[in-house]
Design a protein around this motif. Sequence first.
Motif, PDB file in Angstrom:
ATOM      1  N   CYS A   1      -9.598  11.108 -46.920  1.00 32.27           N
ATOM      2  CA  CYS A   1      -8.639  11.135 -48.025  1.00 32.27           C
ATOM      3  C   CYS A   1      -7.192  11.177 -47.517  1.00 32.27           C
ATOM      4  CB  CYS A   1      -8.903  12.334 -48.929  1.00 32.27           C
ATOM      5  SG  CYS A   1     -10.536  12.278 -49.723  1.00 32.27           S
TER       6      CYS A   1
ATOM      7  N   HIS B   1     -12.621   2.991 -50.343  1.00 35.09           N
ATOM      8  CA  HIS B   1     -12.489   4.451 -50.411  1.00 35.09           C
ATOM      9  C   HIS B   1     -12.180   4.902 -51.837  1.00 35.09           C
ATOM     10  CE1 HIS B   1     -11.599   8.519 -48.875  1.00 35.09           C
ATOM     11  NE2 HIS B   1     -10.801   8.548 -49.943  1.00 35.09           N
TER      12      HIS B   1
ATOM     13  N   CYS C   1     -14.057   7.461 -54.365  1.00 31.70           N
ATOM     14  CA  CYS C   1     -13.459   8.795 -54.309  1.00 31.70           C
ATOM     15  C   CYS C   1     -12.604   9.059 -55.547  1.00 31.70           C
ATOM     16  CB  CYS C   1     -12.609   8.921 -53.040  1.00 31.70           C
ATOM     17  SG  CYS C   1     -11.744  10.494 -52.943  1.00 31.70           S
TER      18      CYS C   1
ATOM     19  N   CYS D   1      -8.874  10.410 -54.821  1.00 31.78           N
ATOM     20  CA  CYS D   1      -7.893   9.424 -54.356  1.00 31.78           C
ATOM     21  C   CYS D   1      -7.605   8.382 -55.428  1.00 31.78           C
ATOM     22  CB  CYS D   1      -8.358   8.767 -53.056  1.00 31.78           C
ATOM     23  SG  CYS D   1      -8.217   9.918 -51.660  1.00 31.78           S
TER      24      CYS D   1
ATOM     25  N   TRP E   1      -9.551  16.168 -49.522  1.00 31.78           N
ATOM     26  CA  TRP E   1      -8.760  17.016 -50.413  1.00 31.78           C
ATOM     27  C   TRP E   1      -9.415  18.390 -50.508  1.00 31.78           C
ATOM     28  CZ3 TRP E   1      -4.211  15.436 -52.626  1.00 31.78           C
ATOM     29  CH2 TRP E   1      -3.958  14.071 -52.720  1.00 31.78           C
TER      30      TRP E   1
HETATM   31 ZN   LIG Z   1     -10.372  10.285 -51.070  1.00 37.70          ZN
END
Ligand SMILES: [Zn+2]
Lengths: 87, 198
Positions: free
Chosen positions: A9, A35, A39, A42, B109
């Motif tokens: 990330c 990604h 995700c 993100c 994160w």
């Molecule tokens: Zn991510």
Amino acid sequence: MALVMNINCREAVTLIGGFLDGTLARRERRRLEKHVAACDACREYLEQMRAIIAVTGRVGPEDLSDDALEVLMDLYDTYRRDLDESS
Amino acid sequence: MDDLELLESFLAGDREAFAVLVRRYQPVLVQIAKYYVNSTQTAEDVTQDTWIAVLKGAERFEGRASFKTWLFRIVANRARSTGTREKRQIPTDPTDPVAGDRFNSEGMWKEPPVSFGDLLADAEVNATLATTVRAAIAKLPELQRSVVTLRDVEGLSTGEVASVLELSEANVRVILHRARARIREVVEQLAKGGPSWH
Ligand SMILES: [Zn+2]
């Protein structure tokens, strides 16, 4: 939150700048797209950055004080007067 | 009225048209000047010279560049030639536009971005959001503030920003991303209902 296509990330967030500018190399762009597709965090970040750019484009100029305006309008009046005198 | 119409109007003697242009551009002109000179007073002097140049040169403006770009180049050239500013450090490292502590040691994160929720739903009318963004821009380090103002507020291209601020396009991009990331963080604080940021 995921490790997809060998980027994490933190790296994805770094690439998002170039992604928004359209300056990423194709390989990096595809990595980022994969990604982001996988995700949620993100993807949210990318959407927020797009939103920030849009909002920033609408904030308009800062306010100008009356005094500052007056100084510059004096320049205009001088310019008009000089024009009138020279014609 | 757009810039060119205002230009033609003030050339034809419409005082208010000039006032509209001044209100629209004087704040950003001061900012560009301050990027190059040390004092606010000098910056304001430079902007006055700039408006005089506009008044005297407007008839010769041919509209090949946009009025805005022309204006920004004038102020940048004039401010630059006063040369009262020491060279600044330009950050070139594109990594970590977001604070490192948002991520764990694997780079995931720790705490994902907080949803903006309703903040953006009616962004057109959301004065709080606009105020927050403006305040966030005002608090940015000067380099970031100049770049994001010219690129995102004024809508110049990366190349135009690079030219006005004498930076490389790569530098503009790095600085811009940092600025945008910082503004996002401030809006995120607002979304959290956290400490308001002044
Ligand atoms: Zn991510």
